[in-house]
Design a protein around this motif. Structure first.
Motif, mmCIF file in Angstrom:
data_model
loop_
_atom_site.group_PDB
_atom_site.id
_atom_site.type_symbol
_atom_site.label_atom_id
_atom_site.label_comp_id
_atom_site.label_asym_id
_atom_site.label_seq_id
_atom_site.Cartn_x
_atom_site.Cartn_y
_atom_site.Cartn_z
ATOM 1 N N ALA A 186 5.641 4.507 -3.718
ATOM 2 C CA ALA A 186 4.893 3.388 -3.121
ATOM 3 C C ALA A 186 3.420 3.750 -2.983
ATOM 4 N N GLY A 187 3.142 4.968 -2.541
ATOM 5 C CA GLY A 187 1.749 5.413 -2.418
ATOM 6 C C GLY A 187 1.034 5.402 -3.756
ATOM 7 N N HIS A 228 0.367 1.780 -4.767
ATOM 8 C CA HIS A 228 -0.760 1.226 -4.003
ATOM 9 C C HIS A 228 -2.089 1.780 -4.505
ATOM 10 N N GLN A 229 -2.092 3.053 -4.852
ATOM 11 C CA GLN A 229 -3.309 3.671 -5.364
ATOM 12 C C GLN A 229 -3.707 3.056 -6.714
ATOM 13 N N ILE A 272 -1.888 -5.816 -5.761
ATOM 14 C CA ILE A 272 -0.940 -5.931 -4.649
ATOM 15 C C ILE A 272 -1.509 -6.828 -3.574
ATOM 16 N N ALA A 273 -2.776 -6.663 -3.263
ATOM 17 C CA ALA A 273 -3.419 -7.518 -2.263
ATOM 18 C C ALA A 273 -3.386 -8.978 -2.714
ATOM 19 N N ALA A 331 -3.940 -1.446 -6.137
ATOM 20 C CA ALA A 331 -4.311 -1.977 -4.824
ATOM 21 C C ALA A 331 -4.807 -3.423 -4.898
ATOM 22 N N ARG A 362 0.187 -10.376 -2.366
ATOM 23 C CA ARG A 362 0.532 -10.638 -0.962
ATOM 24 C C ARG A 362 -0.182 -11.874 -0.440
ATOM 25 N N ALA A 398 5.659 -2.577 -5.279
ATOM 26 C CA ALA A 398 4.599 -1.981 -4.472
ATOM 27 C C ALA A 398 5.136 -1.078 -3.381
ATOM 28 N N ASP A 399 6.406 -1.250 -3.018
ATOM 29 C CA ASP A 399 7.000 -0.430 -1.964
ATOM 30 C C ASP A 399 7.813 0.738 -2.509
#
Length: 191
Positions: free
Chosen positions: A164-165, A168-169, A175-176, A172, A179, A24-25
């Motif tokens: 990473a962007g 995330h796109q 990834i949430a 999302a 985490r 994700a990063d």
């Protein structure tokens, strides 16, 4: 990875990249690889053993010849071709058929399978997949620099922050969720 005369993991072994992931990063990681022991090691008394994914072997490895870091370049070229086209490059009904395809079958350029594929990227992939090691990139660094030149010329983002962007796109929700699970697991272990 390919400084001096070393291969990816030492003077007598070659990494066979099979699966890679971007987190994700934006960090890219090898998640599955095999090791191919070189037959040309001076202290080795047998012909060497092959472990890993057959479809990522170099032609010289399939022939039982001496291998060096340029075999890694062939594996990377195979991966690049597959990522570009979405298709397995070397297939067969048996291990022998796969090895025969690697050694003998013509490799269609990605542009023959993907409309609008850049000719310069075709050239880079073809050089990485050259059947003769001396026609391949000598090091992974040379390949990387050619890819970076291509990316700059075509104004393609190449930073881990941009990757990473993108991650995330695209992912999302996942990834949430990851985490949240990590936070829950950590809280459960530390309380």
């Amino acid at each position: 990875m390919h400084d001096a005369e070393r291969t990816a993991v030492g003077p007598d072994a070659l990494v066979r990249v099979v699966q890679s992931l971007a987190d994700a990063d934006g960090a890219v990681m090898v998640t599955d690889f095999g090791i191919a022991k070189a037959a040309n090691r001076s202290t080795q008394t047998t012909t060497g053993t092959v472990r890993g994914k057959l479809a990522y072997m170099s032609p010289e490895q399939c022939r039982g010849m001496a291998v060096d870091r340029r075999s890694d370049i062939f594996a990377i070229g195979t991966l690049m071709h597959e990522l570009s086209t979405g298709k397995t490059l070397f297939e067969g009904g048996s291990d022998f058929d796969v090895m025969k395809a690697i050694v003998e079958d013509p490799v269609a350029p990605p542009s023959a399978q993907v409309a609008g594929y850049p000719k310069e990227l075709d050239r880079i992939v073809a050089k990485a997949l050259a059947r003769e090691p001396e026609r391949r990139y000598a090091t992974a660094r040379e390949l990387q620099l050619d890819l970076e030149r291509f990316a700059v010329e075509h104004k393609l983002p190449i930073s881990s922050a941009r990757l990473a962007g993108f991650m995330h796109q695209q992912f999302a929700d996942r990834i949430a969720g990851w985490r949240e699970r990590v936070a829950r697991d950590y809280a459960a272990r530390t309380s």
